[in-house]
Design a protein around this motif. Structure first.
Motif, PDB file in Angstrom:
ATOM      1  N   VAL A  22       8.109  27.700  24.323  1.00  0.00           N
ATOM      2  CA  VAL A  22       7.358  27.494  25.569  1.00  0.00           C
ATOM      3  C   VAL A  22       6.924  28.865  26.094  1.00  0.00           C
ATOM      4  O   VAL A  22       7.637  29.853  25.923  1.00  0.00           O
ATOM      5  N   PRO A  23       5.757  28.912  26.729  1.00  0.00           N
ATOM      6  CA  PRO A  23       5.292  30.210  27.219  1.00  0.00           C
ATOM      7  C   PRO A  23       6.178  30.743  28.344  1.00  0.00           C
ATOM      8  O   PRO A  23       6.575  29.989  29.229  1.00  0.00           O
ATOM      9  N   GLN A  24       6.510  32.007  28.280  1.00  0.00           N
ATOM     10  CA  GLN A  24       7.247  32.648  29.377  1.00  0.00           C
ATOM     11  C   GLN A  24       6.249  33.050  30.470  1.00  0.00           C
ATOM     12  O   GLN A  24       5.036  33.048  30.257  1.00  0.00           O
ATOM     13  N   GLN A  25       6.794  33.441  31.618  1.00  0.00           N
ATOM     14  CA  GLN A  25       5.950  33.666  32.791  1.00  0.00           C
ATOM     15  C   GLN A  25       4.804  34.646  32.544  1.00  0.00           C
ATOM     16  O   GLN A  25       3.660  34.374  32.903  1.00  0.00           O
ATOM     17  N   ALA A  26       5.101  35.790  31.922  1.00  0.00           N
ATOM     18  CA  ALA A  26       4.058  36.801  31.709  1.00  0.00           C
ATOM     19  C   ALA A  26       2.936  36.244  30.829  1.00  0.00           C
ATOM     20  O   ALA A  26       1.756  36.545  31.030  1.00  0.00           O
ATOM     21  N   ASN A  27       3.323  35.414  29.871  1.00  0.00           N
ATOM     22  CA  ASN A  27       2.330  34.800  28.987  1.00  0.00           C
ATOM     23  C   ASN A  27       1.511  33.765  29.759  1.00  0.00           C
ATOM     24  O   ASN A  27       0.280  33.713  29.630  1.00  0.00           O
ATOM     25  N   THR A  28       2.179  32.964  30.567  1.00  0.00           N
ATOM     26  CA  THR A  28       1.481  31.987  31.414  1.00  0.00           C
ATOM     27  C   THR A  28       0.464  32.689  32.312  1.00  0.00           C
ATOM     28  O   THR A  28      -0.667  32.219  32.471  1.00  0.00           O
ATOM     29  N   ASN A  29       0.855  33.823  32.864  1.00  0.00           N
ATOM     30  CA  ASN A  29      -0.064  34.590  33.714  1.00  0.00           C
ATOM     31  C   ASN A  29      -1.284  35.058  32.922  1.00  0.00           C
ATOM     32  O   ASN A  29      -2.417  34.988  33.407  1.00  0.00           O
ATOM     33  N   TYR A  30      -1.026  35.552  31.731  1.00  0.00           N
ATOM     34  CA  TYR A  30      -2.112  36.079  30.895  1.00  0.00           C
ATOM     35  C   TYR A  30      -3.061  34.940  30.494  1.00  0.00           C
ATOM     36  O   TYR A  30      -4.292  35.066  30.573  1.00  0.00           O
ATOM     37  N   ILE A  31      -2.481  33.803  30.098  1.00  0.00           N
ATOM     38  CA  ILE A  31      -3.293  32.647  29.694  1.00  0.00           C
ATOM     39  C   ILE A  31      -4.108  32.130  30.889  1.00  0.00           C
ATOM     40  O   ILE A  31      -5.284  31.776  30.740  1.00  0.00           O
ATOM     41  N   GLY A  32      -3.510  32.145  32.076  1.00  0.00           N
ATOM     42  CA  GLY A  32      -4.221  31.734  33.292  1.00  0.00           C
ATOM     43  C   GLY A  32      -5.396  32.656  33.594  1.00  0.00           C
ATOM     44  O   GLY A  32      -6.469  32.204  34.000  1.00  0.00           O
ATOM     45  N   PHE A  33      -5.172  33.942  33.377  1.00  0.00           N
ATOM     46  CA  PHE A  33      -6.243  34.937  33.545  1.00  0.00           C
ATOM     47  C   PHE A  33      -7.411  34.632  32.603  1.00  0.00           C
ATOM     48  O   PHE A  33      -8.582  34.633  33.015  1.00  0.00           O
ATOM     49  N   LEU A  34      -7.095  34.312  31.342  1.00  0.00           N
ATOM     50  CA  LEU A  34      -8.152  33.953  30.374  1.00  0.00           C
ATOM     51  C   LEU A  34      -8.886  32.696  30.819  1.00  0.00           C
ATOM     52  O   LEU A  34     -10.114  32.601  30.696  1.00  0.00           O
ATOM     53  N   GLU A  35      -8.128  31.749  31.335  1.00  0.00           N
ATOM     54  CA  GLU A  35      -8.757  30.496  31.786  1.00  0.00           C
ATOM     55  C   GLU A  35      -9.724  30.749  32.934  1.00  0.00           C
ATOM     56  O   GLU A  35     -10.816  30.199  32.964  1.00  0.00           O
ATOM     57  N   ASN A  36      -9.339  31.605  33.869  1.00  0.00           N
ATOM     58  CA  ASN A  36     -10.241  31.935  34.990  1.00  0.00           C
ATOM     59  C   ASN A  36     -11.536  32.576  34.502  1.00  0.00           C
ATOM     60  O   ASN A  36     -12.611  32.319  35.040  1.00  0.00           O
ATOM     61  N   LEU A  37     -11.412  33.418  33.473  1.00  0.00           N
ATOM     62  CA  LEU A  37     -12.608  34.109  32.958  1.00  0.00           C
ATOM     63  C   LEU A  37     -13.566  33.161  32.251  1.00  0.00           C
ATOM     64  O   LEU A  37     -14.728  33.493  32.041  1.00  0.00           O
ATOM     65  N   ARG A  38     -13.072  31.982  31.877  1.00  0.00           N
ATOM     66  CA  ARG A  38     -13.945  31.017  31.195  1.00  0.00           C
ATOM     67  C   ARG A  38     -14.914  30.360  32.149  1.00  0.00           C
ATOM     68  O   ARG A  38     -15.898  29.763  31.714  1.00  0.00           O
ATOM     69  N   ASN A  39     -14.654  30.464  33.447  1.00  0.00           N
ATOM     70  CA  ASN A  39     -15.538  29.855  34.453  1.00  0.00           C
ATOM     71  C   ASN A  39     -16.974  30.354  34.285  1.00  0.00           C
ATOM     72  O   ASN A  39     -17.199  31.537  34.028  1.00  0.00           O
ATOM     73  N   GLU A  40     -17.925  29.445  34.442  1.00  0.00           N
ATOM     74  CA  GLU A  40     -19.326  29.835  34.212  1.00  0.00           C
ATOM     75  C   GLU A  40     -19.854  30.799  35.275  1.00  0.00           C
ATOM     76  O   GLU A  40     -20.885  31.441  35.072  1.00  0.00           O
ATOM     77  N   ASN A  41     -19.151  30.902  36.398  1.00  0.00           N
ATOM     78  CA  ASN A  41     -19.563  31.873  37.426  1.00  0.00           C
ATOM     79  C   ASN A  41     -19.191  33.313  37.064  1.00  0.00           C
ATOM     80  O   ASN A  41     -19.652  34.246  37.716  1.00  0.00           O
ATOM     81  N   VAL A  42     -18.321  33.474  36.070  1.00  0.00           N
ATOM     82  CA  VAL A  42     -17.942  34.824  35.637  1.00  0.00           C
ATOM     83  C   VAL A  42     -19.061  35.377  34.757  1.00  0.00           C
ATOM     84  O   VAL A  42     -19.481  34.730  33.797  1.00  0.00           O
ATOM     85  N   GLU A  43     -19.553  36.551  35.106  1.00  0.00           N
ATOM     86  CA  GLU A  43     -20.686  37.156  34.377  1.00  0.00           C
ATOM     87  C   GLU A  43     -20.289  37.535  32.951  1.00  0.00           C
ATOM     88  O   GLU A  43     -19.130  37.883  32.690  1.00  0.00           O
ATOM     89  N   TYR A  44     -21.284  37.546  32.098  1.00  0.00           N
ATOM     90  CA  TYR A  44     -21.080  37.912  30.688  1.00  0.00           C
ATOM     91  C   TYR A  44     -20.394  39.273  30.547  1.00  0.00           C
ATOM     92  O   TYR A  44     -19.414  39.416  29.822  1.00  0.00           O
ATOM     93  N   ILE A  45     -20.893  40.272  31.266  1.00  0.00           N
ATOM     94  CA  ILE A  45     -20.316  41.617  31.088  1.00  0.00           C
ATOM     95  C   ILE A  45     -18.847  41.663  31.504  1.00  0.00           C
ATOM     96  O   ILE A  45     -18.045  42.388  30.895  1.00  0.00           O
ATOM     97  N   VAL A  46     -18.476  40.866  32.471  1.00  0.00           N
ATOM     98  CA  VAL A  46     -17.083  40.849  32.943  1.00  0.00           C
ATOM     99  C   VAL A  46     -16.176  40.238  31.870  1.00  0.00           C
ATOM    100  O   VAL A  46     -15.147  40.815  31.490  1.00  0.00           O
ATOM    101  N   ALA A  47     -16.593  39.083  31.337  1.00  0.00           N
ATOM    102  CA  ALA A  47     -15.810  38.429  30.285  1.00  0.00           C
ATOM    103  C   ALA A  47     -15.780  39.284  29.013  1.00  0.00           C
ATOM    104  O   ALA A  47     -14.751  39.410  28.345  1.00  0.00           O
TER     105      ALA A  47
END
Ligand code: HMH
Length: 222
Positions: free
Chosen positions: A108-133
């Protein structure tokens, strides 16, 4: 005279944070041969979960390239190469886990991994600009290349059974791929607004923090 790119400017400015991520004590212990194998196994199982979340993130960068890049034919080629190699990477994790006797399905993912995966999920949002992702993508891959190639340099005492892992991200081909990602970020940065550049720089810093926390998580797990 060669103009230096935005990525080089950022890396100079945030050099200490970059070193913190790429010369973490856990990496030092790989390099000097004192690595605790329990920590290494934790890393392996957790990184497998990370890479499974990384695929959908890379796919979202590909979508942004299609919509937003001013050289989408080129960028799609580079990003697709990264996408394609993830399939092989996941198979490699399974093989490696077998070798070490690790059950990936029970991990199971540990907290630091959950945080990192959550960060990746946020970047998938279409409002996030290409250069940022794209900046996040480049930083995530480059940190691993820098970290693991260092473990293979002359004079390192990296244990035999860990060398294959280091070579996976530390090899020269992977380095060239990181350079291609860096070139894309540099090119995009020339046309980006100040606000986009600020966001991209903050994302780079966040990646460096998340990488340190990821290593801390493995290091502390024994
Ligand atoms: C935590 N960072 C982490 N895992 C990875 N596999 C990479 C970067 C490189 O893909």
């Amino acid at each position: 005279e060669k103009k230096i790119g935005m990525t080089e400017t950022w890396l100079r400015k945030h050099r200490l944070q970059f070193i913190g991520a790429t010369r973490h004590p856990m990496l030092k212990s790989i390099r000097d041969g004192t690595i605790n194998l329990a920590s290494f196994k934790t890393w392996l199982a957790q990184d497998y979960l990370f890479v499974r979340a990384f695929g959908p993130f890379v796919a979202s960068v590909l979508t942004k390239a299609r919509k937003e890049s001013d050289d989408s034919a080129h960028d799609i080629e580079v990003i697709s190469r990264g996408m394609a190699s993830l399939e092989d990477e996941i198979l490699w994790f399974k093989k490696e886990a077998d070798k070490w006797g690790i059950s990936l399905s029970n991990t199971v993912p540990q907290q630091a991994n959950t945080n990192y995966i959550g960060f990746l999920e946020n970047l998938r949002n279409e409002n996030v600009e290409y250069i940022v992702a794209m900046t996040a993508f480049w930083a995530i891959e480059t940190v691993y290349h820098e970290s693991f190639s260092h473990c293979l340099e002359e004079g390192s005492k990296t244990p035999e059974e860990v060398k294959e892992t280091c070579a996976r991200w530390g090899n020269e081909g992977f380095g060239q791929y990181c350079q291609s990602l860096q070139n894309i970020v540099n090119r995009c940065s020339q046309k980006a607004s100040d606000d986009e550049l600020k966001q991209a720089e903050l994302v780079l810093l966040r990646v460096l923090e998340l990488e340190v926390e990821f290593w801390n998580m493995c290091y502390a797990s024994v």
